[in-house]
Design an enzyme around this catalytic site. Structure first.
Site, PDB file in Angstrom:
ATOM      1  N   THR A  45      -3.531  11.672  10.439  1.00  0.00           N
ATOM      2  CA  THR A  45      -3.397  12.523  11.618  1.00  0.00           C
ATOM      3  C   THR A  45      -2.017  13.177  11.659  1.00  0.00           C
ATOM      4  OG1 THR A  45      -2.783  10.589  12.918  1.00  0.00           O
ATOM      5  CG2 THR A  45      -5.095  11.264  12.973  1.00  0.00           C
ATOM      6  N   GLU A  77       0.461  -1.654   4.549  1.00  0.00           N
ATOM      7  CA  GLU A  77       0.863  -0.245   4.569  1.00  0.00           C
ATOM      8  C   GLU A  77       2.345  -0.149   4.904  1.00  0.00           C
ATOM      9  OE1 GLU A  77      -1.584   2.392   6.890  1.00  0.00           O
ATOM     10  OE2 GLU A  77      -0.072   3.968   6.892  1.00  0.00           O
ATOM     11  N   GLU A  90     -12.749   3.306   5.761  1.00  0.00           N
ATOM     12  CA  GLU A  90     -12.657   2.786   7.119  1.00  0.00           C
ATOM     13  C   GLU A  90     -13.946   2.887   7.948  1.00  0.00           C
ATOM     14  OE1 GLU A  90      -8.303   3.632   8.740  1.00  0.00           O
ATOM     15  OE2 GLU A  90      -9.058   5.235   7.469  1.00  0.00           O
ATOM     16  N   PHE A 115      -6.041  -3.738   3.571  1.00  0.00           N
ATOM     17  CA  PHE A 115      -6.704  -3.421   4.851  1.00  0.00           C
ATOM     18  C   PHE A 115      -5.757  -2.826   5.887  1.00  0.00           C
ATOM     19  CE2 PHE A 115      -8.551  -7.417   3.075  1.00  0.00           C
ATOM     20  CZ  PHE A 115      -9.660  -6.835   2.492  1.00  0.00           C
ATOM     21  N   ARG A 167      -4.856   7.800  16.924  1.00  0.00           N
ATOM     22  CA  ARG A 167      -6.236   7.723  16.442  1.00  0.00           C
ATOM     23  C   ARG A 167      -7.171   7.129  17.497  1.00  0.00           C
ATOM     24  NH1 ARG A 167      -9.101   8.827  11.696  1.00  0.00           N
ATOM     25  NH2 ARG A 167      -7.441   9.362  10.266  1.00  0.00           N
ATOM     26  N   ARG A 194      -7.576  -1.170   8.947  1.00  0.00           N
ATOM     27  CA  ARG A 194      -8.830  -0.455   8.738  1.00  0.00           C
ATOM     28  C   ARG A 194      -9.411   0.097  10.043  1.00  0.00           C
ATOM     29  NH1 ARG A 194     -13.080  -3.330   4.682  1.00  0.00           N
ATOM     30  NH2 ARG A 194     -13.966  -1.484   3.735  1.00  0.00           N
ATOM     31  N   ALA A 251      -5.788   5.535   5.533  1.00  0.00           N
ATOM     32  CA  ALA A 251      -6.522   6.597   6.224  1.00  0.00           C
ATOM     33  C   ALA A 251      -7.784   7.034   5.471  1.00  0.00           C
ATOM     34  CB  ALA A 251      -5.627   7.810   6.491  1.00  0.00           C
ATOM     35  N   GLN A 291       0.834  -1.203   0.000  1.00  0.00           N
ATOM     36  CA  GLN A 291       0.000   0.000   0.000  1.00  0.00           C
ATOM     37  C   GLN A 291       0.867   1.250   0.000  1.00  0.00           C
ATOM     38  OE1 GLN A 291      -2.577  -2.102   3.342  1.00  0.00           O
ATOM     39  NE2 GLN A 291      -3.363  -0.060   3.028  1.00  0.00           N
TER      40      GLN A 291
END
Ligand SMILES: Cc1cc2nc3c(=O)[nH]c(=O)nc-3n(C[C@H](O)[C@H](O)[C@H](O)COP(=O)(O)OP(=O)(O)OC[C@H]3O[C@@H](n4cnc5c(N)ncnc54)[C@H](O)[C@@H]3O)c2cc1C
Ligand code: FES
Ligand code: FES
Lengths: 461, 748
Positions: B434, B226, B706, B222, B304, B336, B503, B191
């Site tokens: 974020t 990443e 998400e 998912f 988060r 996710r 995100a 990702q």
């Protein structure tokens, strides 16, 4: 040499019969539409179809190519997603697109192939069967709702399917390519596999063996039993069933005679693995694998089944419940083969129930399973056979519980008392399928469930 | 428009990493990893493995030319362990052989001697022992101490949620090939192509320009790909660097499950205070995040959790403390929702707890405290465009909550062995990375001289339909038929310095960048038309593959226009750059405006529990969701249903288990169960709510990746209600997932 037809091509290969179909398809034939998601039969990304001519009709089943030894597809027709592709999309493919039944797409060829099996079956179309055809396929993206809609769509479209001429109808309506018509003839022209010297390892469907040690098997010649006609039959003599040990769960489900006796069989078998695995997994494999939570094992132990074991010289008969001596320790000598299973069906007043609870209701190994055969007359238990799995090192026949029940009245008190005995007969351990406490409680519940299901006894009030 | 990949998918023609045709001479790699969860490597004996015919090389840390370091946020993670191992499955060496099966066989011949050290798998234990990834992070608002004193009711408790295996159907993998001059091209199932490129350059001690990373598509990500697609890509690239031959590395499912991190398990203590009329006045939480053995993305995930700790409720006084605890598990990572779901689970548990004690329905508390426009989040952002009350009344008018409640009550009265329960789950989920600098993207658009268009962005297609959305943007901008537009692979050579596809913000960021590029090209083309026809540029538009003037089609086709522009030497290529405006965050004060906007929604979940066997089935999930102005309803609906079911899996079936020694027990698909076709709710209904959308969302179509996962949390509390209906004295811990085992133990 193994000869078979892969999609529209005749294949001749000298690959060992123990090597895996999925590797042949992907690495040897470079057909990359068949995916690998797990190599343990649990995801369906590798689903392909295998067809055989039976009584003049092509019968196709979906199978896990990741667990299928090449020898098991000898002289058959193997269909991958590429073999279903035509100039334009088939109605199955179109529906997947129209309903957004695909996102990342990795699972999709498997689903399309599995649902095509449903189309190819000679049964009238029925939504539940459509869903069941994909019961071995996992999707992590879509949440399945669009796939359900696809199944509904396809089911409607198949309403007028001519089940006497299934293949022709599907070809005419562009579900499958025209080459399917010529397959029976082409199959009949294939040469039988010539037996080579083997390693002596017996393989049925391979759904236990290849999960456990595929690296060991893929270079070997193995002894395949799944296609041996001498091990694949159902005979009925009076009230006794004689079942060839290579029968699959699907074979039992297809048997009118067997389903006639076990009226809830399809509901019960739906709890066992998936359509794809049921198509290949044999009774012998389930029994010999000796997993304490083997479902068919629990099923047949409660039927007080006998099994026939034979080597080249002698044949002996033992009770299935006596087959298990300790954890994965069997009353089976080196050269013996399990050839037949025999069960006597009670002439009257017999009641049979099978229960299984697993974390996920379908396509999962039981936390605990249990089966019960109860012969009841005028509210008195004449005979009881109760089995239980997942509560000890071997599949259990609950001897004391069964004996206790014999001659007792069918009452709440008796059953509650019987549970006390039952609890003394089991020795569950905490593991990934549940804690010891849970398994004890669960078996109590399943034991109760037999009586609630069969005799509507209220055990709560 | 349907997902543009659909046709390739249903015919099996779509290409995933393992389907890329291999170049002759390709070698295959298998990762050898630590059998121990914590210890000091005394010695490793590779001799038997090396002696196996077909083994070309075994890579170890010794073969690393640059830095042996892959930590993304903190430099605390070695690619290949040197001295100490910190989790079972930590890579130590890479066997490279002529075939995959040889590599696997050789791997088994490696012998290792490890001096075992203490293994910690529990977050609280790690925190007690001072094993933290970073200092605790704290959000504060209002005056909590004062608030407690005015609360009528105060409840304290503990809530925990387990991890979750991503179970992307396509396992991790990479295929690296040598190019000339020491350059390497890596095809990766990632990702984050730039993350792979950056880390590979660092480990291989080359420039980022020497590494080209290319991604066609992923068979699911998912969040699991990443950050954690990176090691395998680097290992393959190291093989290329040393052997100068193509190297392919695909993880087997078992390796993938064992070696990669998952959703973070959390264990939390909460304290909630209510006024007499059930307003939440005060909320305090201590979150213990199980980060695993290295930071990976844990600090950001932790953030988060804090941002979403109050979910869709307004709570004026809070103190939210979060510990990222270092344990001997594989480094846990993005999944996710990215920590948000874990935070939301706790507030929902606190509300359910309070409702039980107050003998009222949870949804009375939920409704009473719903966030409104103008309310301030604990992190200082003022909520805008909040539609939660509208969602609630929409849901009520469509499904009649009172009737649902009565129906379920009656059912429970009439049935002994079967009980139903229902729950409501509102969500408010912030959209943006974020970490503010990550909110940027670029898109490269070529209009070829025949009028066809090629688009490259930083977005990675993994089933979420981002490429389809990009194509829609370009086709509608230029007024041309979609078949003239092609989405190129995601490639670091064409689009550099990208943020990962994560995100939920990818379509927004890349879409806006693409829109900018298209707009710039449009301006130039319009100008060309304006000159030719001597009209004002504002009167020119493009539609149906034709040039329009004053909204009337002309004879001039798009192709003719492009051809003319090319001859006029107009630049037909544009690179669009977008950086989200407004957003900011001050790490000192922990206040700011971190999100471009919030997505809102509400789900009603109904379940039936078989009280004899302890199993359950979901009757229905009914959702009212704030799509804004969805630019692709079929793609967006897929995200809602898929996200919901994934969230339900996390809350119900999916149970990750490690033993005390840190060995993953749920290490196969037969031991780890995600929802199958029979496990999903019988009915899922999703109604869009009419809202304005947000200017910050691409074409006002709000992010959808998400948020729906968190509807799944409702499943937990619906089961809880049904179990309580059977056994009102059940002492249920708030501990997800609600497995069949926990149900039965709660029933009796
Ligand atoms: C995805 C998946 C799901 C599953 N779900 C279930 C489930 O729900 N319930 C359940 O009970 N099981 C389940 N299983 C296990 C397995 O499918 C069954 O045990 C099956 O019946 C095994 O049969 P087989 O023919 O595939 O065995 P094989 O793997 O071919 O063989 C198993 C063993 O039996 C021996 N053997 C085979 N035939 C003979 C013979 N005639 N005589 C002597 N020895 C013989 C083999 O040498 C081997 O040791 C599942 C497996 C998979 C992969
Ligand atoms: S690869 Fe998963 S079932 Fe075969
Ligand atoms: S579409 Fe991704 S797994 Fe099914």
């Amino acid at each position: 040499m193994i000869e078979f037809i892969l999609n529209n091509n005749k294949i001749k290969t000298d690959k060992p019969n123990g090597s895996l179909l999925v590797d042949f398809i992907r690495e040897h034939q470079h057909l990359k539409g068949t995916k690998i998601g797990c190599r343990e039969g649990d995801c369906g990304a590798c689903t392909v179809l295998v067809g055989e001519s039976k009584k003049g009709k092509m019968e196709y089943q979906q199978i896990p190519s990741c667990l299928t030894p090449m020898g098991n597809i000898s002289n058959k027709h193997v269909v991958t997603i590429e073999g279903l592709n035509m100039e334009s999309l088939s109605p199955v493919q179109q529906s997947f697109v129209a309903e957004s039944g695909t996102q990342c797409g990795f699972c999709t060829p498997g689903f399309v192939v599995a649902l095509s099996q449903y189309c190819l079956s000679h049964k009238a179309s029925n939504y539940d069967n459509a869903i069941a055809s994909m019961s071995g396929n996992i999707c992590r993206c879509t949440g399945y709702k669009p796939i359900e809609k696809t199944a509904l769509h396809v089911t409607k479209a198949l309403k007028n399917k001519d089940t006497d001429q299934t293949i022709q109808w599907l070809v005419d309506h562009k579900y499958i390519p025209t080459y399917f018509n010529a397959i029976p003839k082409r199959l009949s022209e294939l040469k039988k596999e010539i037996k080579k010297e083997t390693s002596g390892i017996l393989v049925g469907g391979g759904t236990d063996l290849y999960v456990q040690k595929h690296e060991h098997l893929i270079d070997l010649e193995v002894d395949l039993i799944s296609d041996r006609p001498d091990l694949k039959y159902i005979k009925i003599d009076d009230y006794t069933f004689y079942l060839g040990s290579a029968l699959t769960v699907t074979d039992l489900l297809e048997s009118k005679a067997f389903c006639g006796i076990f009226s809830k069989l399809s509901k019960q078998m739906k709890l066992i693995s998936s359509a794809m695995i049921r198509n290949v997994s044999t009774l012998a494999g389930n029994f010999v694998n000796a997993s304490p939570i083997g479902d068919m094992t629990a099923f047949f132990i409660a039927l007080n089944a006998r099994i026939i074991l034979s080597n080249h010289k002698t044949t002996r008969t033992i009770l299935l419940k006596d087959f298990y001596k300790g954890y994965k320790d069997l009353d089976l000598s080196k050269n013996e083969i399990l050839t037949e299973i025999q069960i006597d069906i009670p002439k009257v007043n017999g009641h049979f129930n099978f229960e299984k609870v697993s974390k996920r209701t379908h396509l999962d190994i039981a936390s605990v399973n249990s089966a019960a055969l109860i012969i009841e007359k005028n509210g008195i238990i004449e005979k009881a056979h109760i089995s239980a799995g997942g509560v000890g090192p071997i599949p259990l026949y609950l001897e004391k519980t069964s004996n206790y029940l014999q001659g007792k009245a069918l009452t709440k008190e008796v059953i509650i008392e019987a549970n006390e005995i039952l609890q003394s007969e089991i020795s569950p351990i905490s593991d990934i399928r549940g804690s010891e406490k849970y398994k004890r409680l669960l078996l109590r519940q399943l034991f109760f469930a037999h009586f609630i299901e069969l005799f509507q006894i209220n055990l709560l009030g | 428009m349907k997902n543009i990949d659909s046709k390739g998918h249903v015919t099996g023609k779509s290409i995933y990493l393992d389907d890329i045709p291999t170049i002759q001479g390709t070698l295959y790699a298998a990762v050898y990893s630590s059998p121990s969860a914590h210890g000091i490597i005394q010695s490793v004996d590779y001799s038997k493995a090396l002696a196996l015919f077909g083994v070309e090389k075994i890579l170890t840390f010794d073969d690393i030319k640059g830095e042996n370091q892959i930590g993304g946020i903190f430099p605390d993670e070695e690619l290949l362990a040197e001295k100490e191992v910190h989790f079972q499955g930590q890579p130590i060496a890479v066997v490279i052989a002529k075939s995959e099966s040889i590599a696997f066989k050789a791997r088994k011949l490696i012998e290792i001697d490890i001096l075992e050290k203490e293994v910690i798998i529990d977050a609280r234990e790690a925190q007690k022992k001072g094993q933290l990834i970073m200092p605790p992070r704290i959000f504060k608002s209002g005056n909590l101490d004062l608030a407690w004193s005015v609360c009528e009711y105060i409840f304290e408790g503990r809530a925990s949620s387990n991890g979750q295996e991503h179970l992307y159907l396509e396992t991790q993998g990479a295929y690296a090939i040598p190019l000339e001059n020491g350059n390497i091209k890596i095809s990766s199932s990632t990702q984050g192509p730039t993350a792979v490129q950056r880390a590979a350059a660092k480990v291989l001690d080359v420039g980022m320009h020497n590494i080209e990373v290319d991604v066609v598509r992923l068979g699911g990500g998912f969040g699991g790909k990443e950050d954690q697609a990176t090691p395998w890509a680097i290992m393959a690239a190291m093989g290329v660097q040393i052997l100068n031959k193509p190297v392919k590395l695909i993880l087997s499912r078992m390796d993938d499950m064992k070696m990669t991190g998952k959703r973070h398990p959390y264990d939390s203590d909460y304290k909630i205070g209510l006024s007499k009329d059930f307003k939440i006045l005060a909320y305090e939480v201590h979150f213990y995040q199980n980060a695993g053995a290295a930071a990976d993305l844990s600090p950001a995930v932790l953030g988060r959790t804090l941002f979403h700790a109050t979910n869709a409720y307004h709570i004026p006084n809070t103190r939210l403390t979060a510990y990222s605890c270092k344990t001997n598990l594989p480094p846990n990572t993005a999944f996710r929702g990215f920590g948000g779901p874990q935070g939301m689970f706790v507030i929902e548990a606190a509300l359910a707890h309070a409702a039980k004690k107050l003998k009222i329905s949870t949804h009375i508390l939920q409704k009473k405290n719903l966030l409104k426009t103008g309310d301030e989040f604990p992190y200082g952002q003022i909520a805008e465009g909040v539609v939660l009350n509208k969602l609630w009344s929409d849901l009520d008018s469509k499904f009649d909550l009172k009737a649902v409640e009565n129906r379920i009550h009656n059912f429970n009265q009439e049935n002994t062995y079967s009980k139903k329960g229902f729950s409501l789950m509102p969500i408010a989920f912030g959209i943006s990375f974020t970490k503010t600098p990550m909110n940027q993207a670029r898109a490269l658009v070529h209009i070829y001289s025949d009028g066809t268009v090629g688009i490259s962005t930083g977005a990675v297609e993994m089933g979420q339909g981002v490429n389809t959305k990009m194509l829609q943007i370009a086709a509608s901008s230029f007024g041309i038929h979609p078949n003239k537009v092609k989405l190129e692979t995601t490639n670091t050579t064409r689009v550099a310095n990208t943020s990962p596809t994560a995100a939920s913000a990818t379509a927004d960021l890349n879409g806006k960048a693409l829109l900018k590029a298209c707009t710039a090209l449009l301006e130039r083309l319009k100008n060309s038309v304006a000159i030719k026809f001597d009209v004002n540029i504002d009167n020119v538009s493009f539609e149906n593959d034709l040039v329009y003037i004053d909204n009337v089609p002309t004879e001039m086709t798009w192709e003719q226009l492009v051809d003319q522009a090319f001859l006029e030497r107009v630049c037909l290529t544009e690179n669009g750059h977008y950086a989200t405006p407004i957003i900011n965050f001050d790490m000192e004060t922990q206040k700011g405006h971190p999100f471009a906007y919030h997505v809102f929604g509400l789900a009603l979940t109904e379940v039936t529990v078989d009280c004899l066997r302890g199993t359950y089935e979901f009757d229905a999930v009914k959702i009212i969701h704030d799509f804004g102005k969805s630019m692709n309803p079929s793609v967006d609906m897929g995200q809602i249903e898929g996200g919901l079911v994934q969230g339900m899996g996390w809350m119900t079936l999916e149970e990750i288990r490690y033993n005390k020694e840190g060995r993953l027990l749920s290490n196969t698909l037969s031991a780890y169960k995600i929802p199958d076709i029979y496990a999903v709710p019988k009915e899922i209904i999703v109604y869009p709510v009419e809202t304005e959308g947000s200017e910050m969302a691409i074409l006002k179509s709000k992010a959808v990746g998400e948020p729906p996962l968190m509807y799944g949390i409702g499943a937990y509390f619906a089961i809880d209600k049904a179990v309580m209906a059977f056994n009102p004295n059940a002492k249920l811990e708030m501990s997800a997932p609600f497995t069949a085992e926990k149900v039965l133990m709660g029933l009796y």
